[in-house]
Structure formats: C-alpha cells, structure tokens
Scaffold this active site. Structure first.
Site, PDB file in Angstrom:
ATOM      1  N   SER A  27       0.926  -1.136   0.024  1.00  0.00           N
ATOM      2  CA  SER A  27       0.109   0.123  -0.111  1.00  0.00           C
ATOM      3  C   SER A  27       0.811   1.397  -0.228  1.00  0.00           C
ATOM      4  O   SER A  27       0.749   2.281  -0.681  1.00  0.00           O
ATOM      5  CB  SER A  27      -0.791   0.307   1.338  1.00  0.00           C
ATOM      6  N   ARG A  31       1.494   4.164  -3.070  1.00  0.00           N
ATOM      7  CA  ARG A  31       1.609   5.772  -2.625  1.00  0.00           C
ATOM      8  C   ARG A  31       2.731   6.347  -2.834  1.00  0.00           C
ATOM      9  O   ARG A  31       2.852   7.521  -3.215  1.00  0.00           O
ATOM     10  CB  ARG A  31       0.862   5.745  -1.380  1.00  0.00           C
ATOM     11  N   GLY A  99      -6.194  -3.274  -7.696  1.00  0.00           N
ATOM     12  CA  GLY A  99      -7.239  -2.530  -7.419  1.00  0.00           C
ATOM     13  C   GLY A  99      -6.633  -1.059  -6.818  1.00  0.00           C
ATOM     14  O   GLY A  99      -7.408  -0.069  -7.103  1.00  0.00           O
ATOM     15  N   GLN A 176      -9.333   2.505  -0.363  1.00  0.00           N
ATOM     16  CA  GLN A 176      -9.307   2.771  -1.684  1.00  0.00           C
ATOM     17  C   GLN A 176     -10.311   3.794  -2.056  1.00  0.00           C
ATOM     18  O   GLN A 176      -9.832   4.761  -2.655  1.00  0.00           O
ATOM     19  CB  GLN A 176      -9.429   1.729  -2.452  1.00  0.00           C
ATOM     20  N   ASP A 323      -7.143  -8.308   4.428  1.00  0.00           N
ATOM     21  CA  ASP A 323      -6.361  -8.997   3.401  1.00  0.00           C
ATOM     22  C   ASP A 323      -5.811 -10.304   4.135  1.00  0.00           C
ATOM     23  O   ASP A 323      -5.106 -10.952   3.520  1.00  0.00           O
ATOM     24  CB  ASP A 323      -5.285  -8.155   2.888  1.00  0.00           C
ATOM     25  N   LYS A 350     -13.041  -9.515  -3.660  1.00  0.00           N
ATOM     26  CA  LYS A 350     -11.565  -9.102  -4.000  1.00  0.00           C
ATOM     27  C   LYS A 350     -11.049  -9.961  -5.096  1.00  0.00           C
ATOM     28  O   LYS A 350     -11.867 -10.159  -6.209  1.00  0.00           O
ATOM     29  CB  LYS A 350     -11.026  -9.994  -2.640  1.00  0.00           C
ATOM     30  N   ARG A 397      -3.132 -14.041  -2.314  1.00  0.00           N
ATOM     31  CA  ARG A 397      -3.127 -14.244  -0.877  1.00  0.00           C
ATOM     32  C   ARG A 397      -3.675 -15.740  -0.781  1.00  0.00           C
ATOM     33  O   ARG A 397      -3.291 -16.443   0.317  1.00  0.00           O
ATOM     34  CB  ARG A 397      -4.073 -13.316  -0.513  1.00  0.00           C
TER      35      ARG A 397
END
Length: 437
Positions: A27, A31, A99, A176, A323, A350, A397
């Site tokens: 994540s 970013r 995503g 998100q 997650d 997901k 995952r």
C-alpha cells in the site's frame, strides 16, 4: 487440454528459525510513487516492493509524465512535474491486477483536464468500481465504462471545470474509496469530507502529511481542502508489509520449535488487526526495536511457536485485517476449538470470492472444517488434514495461505502458483529456505 502449472509444498520437519527481512509494504509503495509524481523535486524511495501490482503503478505514472529511475529492484527515484503537471497518456493505462492502482488513479485523474482510459487483467475487470465512480461522479467527474460505469475498461473524461467538494457518507470502510476521494478533493473547489462506518487504513493521510498536505480528522471523518502545491520529501523509506509478514507470523506460531524475527514490519495501528487476533488466539508475538519512519510506525516482531485456540471477531476489526483473513483462517484450522469470523462480505469482491475459495480449498484439505455464510466463516480447529491438489484462483493471498497450510500440515499441491508475483515474488524461495518445498 491445457496443462495447469503446479507447485508442491511439503510438510516442515522442523521449526522455522532465523531472521527475515520483510518486503516493502504494498500500500505504501503504491502511494510513494503516485504522490512523488505530484511534486517537482526528486524523491528517493527505498525498500520499494518490486512486485507486479506496484510495477503497474510505476508504469501508469510514467505514462502520465513522471520520471521514474530504477536504481535497483527496491530503490527508485521519482520526479514529477508539480501538482498540476500530469500529462494526457498516449496509451491505455494498464492497472494489471491492482485495485489500488486503479481506484486511487481514478480519484487522481478525475479532476485532470484530459482523457485517460484504464484496463486491467481478467480478475480486475470483474471487480466492482461503482463504489469509487459513484461518489466521484457526484463531485462532477465524468467516468464512463461497462455495466453502467462500474467495470473496466473505464475512461475518465475532462470535467466541466473544477470538481465540487462534498461530504460523503461511505457505506463501507474502504481505504481505496477514501483515498480516491481525498486525492480528487485536492483539486476541488471546496472541502471534501469522507465519513466511514469505522476507520480504514490511513496510509494516504499519513503520506499526504509527509508531502505537506494537511488532512483533518474528526472521529471516522477525514477532510481535505484544496491544495496549491505539494512539498515532496527528499526520501521515503517503505516499511515492511505486515500483510506479507502475516504468513510467517502464522507459520512460526503453528510449527513446534519455531522462533523467528521478522525485521522492519509496518505496525500502523490501522493495519495490525492480525496481531490482535493472533494474540487473542494465544500466539506469542513480541514487538522490539519500535520506531517511526516517514510517519509510519515500524518494529521487529519476534514470533515463537505457541498452542492456539479459537476466537471470534467481526466487522469492527475487519478494515484492519481484511487482506489477512485467508491466513488467519489457516491459523484457525490448527487451533483448538472453533473460530467464528463475521462481517467479512468484502472478501467476496476481492481478486476472487475469498470466502468461497477458503471454504472450497479447506474442504479438500480438511473435510468438514469450514462453514461459509454470506459474510461469515466458521472454522472448526483440529480437523484431520490430508494432502490434496487445490486451485489458487489466481489469487496471490490464497496461494500463499494454502502454502502455509500445507507446510504446517500434510502438504499441498497448488495449481497456478505464480500469482504470488502480485505482492511477494520471493515467497516460495523464502518458504523453501525453511524446508517447506
């Protein structure tokens, strides 16, 4: 007939020991590149996660005019052209399986004075985007696509002037969705507020602060006001991803004789739900060397094997561990007693329907071990395990969680195993180093 690639995971014969460096947080890696592209000075990013999802973001930001220099697999220098310096891409933007890439860039590109079209892989093309498109459209964005503008491919058109700031009561706690609206709000004509039922991950707010952008928090509400410019930091060190650490947290907890140190793990409180749940199950996990880097908390985690027992948790903690549900389910399978998980309906949208995937694969490996509801799982711990071939559903995952299940149990054969490249390319090599392959 197509031959399906498989990977066999053998049961571990001994405990896992040693020290393990955890790959960069996915994540935060996304970013770091995206936000650095909004500045005008170089940003040196270290411990970047060199995985397919994050590389999709790199490719998109390059197409939008940013310069990204790769100094090594986990080290980048990103230079943008200022807050208003994004450029119309000459090609379709491919978000791959990511995503995060798609939803955050929908928010970032909604205010821009140009056209951009997104595509993605087969999995991403099935995932619902209406939860982002609807509120962005209410701000004045023009986004069109399949299924009443909810599915890829999606095209973002230039709006008729500035987007409008608004207050949005989100029906779901989604980092998100929140991030997309905050990014769009940077370019709006007034304040934009997102209110969630419970607080979701706050990586966007923390990184915006590192770029000199102020967000205001009031309970579960976050507000951003129009921004004139961002002040890019000279460097960003990405902490290790707790979602990647989760597999080793569970493996070391389950295999007798284990003790490992997981180095530099991000322990942002909006992400540490798995630590809380494992602690409630009786896991022995100790934080050491706690520190803060770039606004993000990090620590080394010392994990020692322990006897686990079942627990119950639900929707309030779900945004902090969504997650990690597949690998938590693995821990529950080995625990004493039942584990009840509720409020997990988000898992059905997901990369695959993870609730159904857990139920189906666990039923093959431990018959009678799982009961799945519309948004729930009941896992019966201590069910007899057997070796079987199970699909990964092309879901990274699920593949990694099944590998941990096999290594701690009776072994497993995973069909289509290579999807782990999405977030953890070195996963199987690391597991092999412990003797699980």
């Amino acid at each position: 007939m197509e031959q399906v690639e498989t990977k066999e995971i053998r049961p571990l014969r001994h405990g896992v020991k040693g020290r393990l460096h955890i790959p960069g947080d996915k994540s935060i890696s996304h970013r770091s590149v995206m936000f650095s592209a909004l500045g005008s000075t170089p940003v040196h990013i270290t411990n970047f996660l060199h995985a397919a999802d994050c590389l999709s973001t790199v490719a998109c930001m390059r197409a939008l005019g940013a310069t990204v220099e790769e100094l090594g697999a986990t080290e980048l220098v990103v230079t943008g052209n200022g807050l208003h310096g994004l450029r119309e891409p000459a090609c379709v933007l491919d978000a791959g399986n990511s995503g995060t890439t798609l939803r955050l860039l929908l928010g970032l590109l909604a205010p821009q004075p140009f056209l951009a079209t997104f595509t993605g892989d087969a999995s991403l093309s099935r995932r619902p985007m209406g939860r982002v498109v609807k509120p962005l459209s209410a701000m004045g964005a023009k986004i069109v696509g399949r299924a009443q503008n909810t599915l890829l491919p999606l095209t973002v058109l230039a709006p008729d002037g500035k987007l409008h700031g608004m207050r949005y009561e989100s029906p779901v706690a989604s980092a998100q969705v929140k991030s997309a609206l905050l990014l769009a709000g940077m370019f709006a004509d007034g304040a934009t507020t997102v209110v969630e039922p419970v607080t979701s991950r706050d990586h966007t707010e923390r990184m915006l602060e590192a770029f000199g952008v102020v967000t205001e928090k009031d309970g579960t509400a976050v507000t951003i006001r129009p921004v004139a410019e961002v002040q890019a930091p000279a460097a960003i060190e990405v902490p290790g991803d707790i979602s990647s650490a989760a597999y080793w947290l569970v493996l070391a907890s389950l295999v007798p004789g284990s003790q490992i140190v997981l180095e530099n793990v991000g322990v942002n409180e909006t992400r540490t739900g798995i630590l809380d749940v494992l602690a409630a199950m009786g896991a022995d996990i100790v934080r050491t060397n706690e520190r803060v880097s770039g606004g993000e908390a990090a620590a080394d985690l010392v994990v020692t094997a322990a006897k686990l027992h079942g627990t119950t948790f639900g929707k309030d903690i779900m945004p902090r561990l969504i997650d990690e549900i597949p690998v938590i389910a693995v821990a529950a399978l080995f625990a004493e007693g039942d584990t009840v998980i509720t409020g997990a309906g988000e898992l059905r949208v997901k990369e695959t329907d993870r609730l159904q995937a857990i139920a189906d694969t666990f039923s093959a490996l431990a018959p009678g071990s799982v009961e799945a509801g519309a948004d729930s799982l009941v896992i019966h711990g201590g069910t007899q395990l057997q070796r079987a071939a199970v699909p990964s559903y092309d879901d990274h995952r699920m593949a990694m969680s099944l590998a941990i299940l096999g290594a701690a149990g009776a072994g497993v054969i995973i069909e289509r195993p290579d999807c782990v490249r999405i977030s953890y390319p070195e996963f199987y090599d690391t597991l092999a180093g412990f003797g699980g392959e």
